[in-house]
Design a protein around this motif. Structure first.
Motif, short mmCIF file in Angstrom:
data_model
loop_
_atom_site.label_atom_id
_atom_site.label_comp_id
_atom_site.label_asym_id
_atom_site.label_seq_id
_atom_site.Cartn_x
_atom_site.Cartn_y
_atom_site.Cartn_z
N ASP A 179 0.86 -1.19 0.00
CA ASP A 179 0.00 0.00 0.00
C ASP A 179 0.89 1.23 0.00
N PRO A 180 1.54 1.52 -1.14
CA PRO A 180 2.64 2.50 -1.18
C PRO A 180 2.26 3.94 -0.89
N LYS A 181 1.00 4.27 -0.90
CA LYS A 181 0.60 5.65 -0.62
C LYS A 181 -0.04 5.80 0.76
N SER A 182 0.08 4.78 1.58
CA SER A 182 -0.50 4.83 2.92
C SER A 182 0.38 5.65 3.85
N ILE A 183 -0.15 6.73 4.36
CA ILE A 183 0.62 7.56 5.28
C ILE A 183 0.95 6.82 6.58
N PRO A 184 0.00 6.11 7.19
CA PRO A 184 0.36 5.35 8.40
C PRO A 184 1.49 4.35 8.16
N ARG A 185 1.48 3.70 6.99
CA ARG A 185 2.53 2.71 6.72
C ARG A 185 3.88 3.40 6.42
N ILE A 210 14.32 10.02 6.97
CA ILE A 210 14.01 11.35 6.42
C ILE A 210 13.45 11.20 5.00
N ALA A 211 14.08 10.34 4.21
CA ALA A 211 13.60 10.11 2.84
C ALA A 211 12.19 9.51 2.85
N THR A 212 11.93 8.62 3.79
CA THR A 212 10.60 8.01 3.89
C THR A 212 9.55 9.04 4.26
N PHE A 213 9.84 9.87 5.26
CA PHE A 213 8.88 10.90 5.66
C PHE A 213 8.70 11.95 4.55
N THR A 214 9.76 12.23 3.82
CA THR A 214 9.65 13.15 2.69
C THR A 214 8.73 12.59 1.63
N ARG A 215 8.84 11.30 1.40
CA ARG A 215 7.93 10.63 0.46
C ARG A 215 6.47 10.82 0.89
N GLY A 216 6.23 10.70 2.18
CA GLY A 216 4.88 10.93 2.68
C GLY A 216 4.43 12.36 2.50
N LEU A 217 5.33 13.30 2.73
CA LEU A 217 4.99 14.72 2.58
C LEU A 217 4.75 15.11 1.13
N GLU A 218 5.29 14.34 0.21
CA GLU A 218 4.98 14.58 -1.20
C GLU A 218 3.53 14.19 -1.50
N ILE A 219 3.00 13.27 -0.69
CA ILE A 219 1.60 12.86 -0.85
C ILE A 219 0.69 13.81 -0.08
N GLU A 220 1.07 14.12 1.16
CA GLU A 220 0.28 15.02 2.01
C GLU A 220 1.21 16.08 2.59
N PRO A 221 1.39 17.20 1.88
CA PRO A 221 2.38 18.20 2.29
C PRO A 221 2.14 18.84 3.65
N ALA A 253 0.87 17.03 9.74
CA ALA A 253 1.65 17.50 10.89
C ALA A 253 2.49 16.39 11.51
N LEU A 254 1.98 15.16 11.54
CA LEU A 254 2.73 14.08 12.16
C LEU A 254 3.97 13.72 11.33
N LEU A 255 3.85 13.78 10.00
CA LEU A 255 5.04 13.58 9.17
C LEU A 255 6.08 14.66 9.41
N LEU A 256 5.62 15.90 9.57
CA LEU A 256 6.56 16.99 9.85
C LEU A 256 7.19 16.80 11.22
N ARG A 257 6.41 16.31 12.19
CA ARG A 257 6.96 16.04 13.52
C ARG A 257 8.10 15.03 13.42
N TRP A 258 7.86 13.93 12.68
CA TRP A 258 8.86 12.88 12.61
C TRP A 258 10.07 13.29 11.77
N ARG A 259 9.83 13.97 10.66
CA ARG A 259 10.98 14.37 9.85
C ARG A 259 11.81 15.42 10.58
N GLY A 260 11.14 16.34 11.27
CA GLY A 260 11.86 17.33 12.05
C GLY A 260 12.71 16.69 13.13
N HIS A 261 12.16 15.68 13.80
CA HIS A 261 12.91 14.94 14.82
C HIS A 261 14.14 14.30 14.20
#
Length: 202
Positions: A61-67, A85-96, A99-107
């Motif tokens: 399920d390559p576009k699943s944000i939870p996954r 970071i690359a994984t979370f960036t991939r998620g942010l390309e789907i849902e810019p 907030a949770l992706l930004l939390r994790w990538r920022g961390h």
């Protein structure tokens, strides 16, 4: 995090430093996550079962944000911070504006000492959703390391009432105390940024 703050090291960057003969058994040298000013290389670990499982789930399920988040968190557990970071960036390309992706990538930017990028992600994430404890906690850490002690104290104060458990509440309280002490110029406050560079961060 709570276990590390007492030594002021709740922000660890990669406890596993793999250098020299220890990597001979691996097919390839694990990726460098951070290189200290002294030239010490902090490297990732090989894929764990958690990483393999999360990657397989994401493949289904390559576009699943939870996954995507699950894979990034699993990679973080293997000290694969740049891969995360690359994984979370991939998620942010789907849902810019997730907030949770930004939390994790920022961390994770914090983990590899890219403070400006960490600050940008965490600040933006906090503007989208101010209820995420990890955003305020790690934004406080970034501000502390940049010497912005008043702003660090403000971030930890926002983290306190939304701490998910007693350990995290103790952690944000401890960092708040340190921030206020540094702001006041209290020489008794331990763990200045120079001290933090001696150990790895979360």
């Amino acid at each position: 995090m709570a276990a590390i703050f007492r030594a002021v090291l709740a922000m660890t960057v990669g406890a596993a430093i793999i250098v020299g003969p220890a990597v001979d058994a691996w097919q390839s040298l694990p990726s460098v996550q951070y290189r200290s000013p002294e030239g010490v290389e902090y490297r990732a670990l090989p894929d764990t079962d958690a990483v393999k499982t999360a990657r397989a789930a994401l493949d289904a399920d390559p576009k699943s944000i939870p996954r995507l988040i699950d894979l990034g968190v699993a990679q973080s557990g293997a000290r694969q911070f740049r891969e995360a970071i690359a994984t979370f960036t991939r998620g942010l390309e789907i849902e810019p504006n997730h907030a949770l992706l930004l939390r994790w990538r920022g961390h994770r930017y914090l983990s590899v000492r890219e403070f400006d990028r960490a600050f940008a992600d965490l600040t933006r994430g906090g503007g989208i959703d101010g209820t995420i404890y990890g955003i305020w906690y790690h934004l406080g850490v970034v501000r502390y390391l940049r010497g912005d002690f008043a702003e660090a104290a403000a971030a930890f104060a926002k983290a306190q009432p939304i701490a998910p458990d007693a350990g995290e509440l103790a952690g944000s309280t401890d960092w708040l105390w340190m921030s206020l002490g540094q702001q006041a110029g209290d020489q008794r406050v331990y763990a200045a940024p120079a001290t933090l560079s001696r150990r790895d961060w979360p």
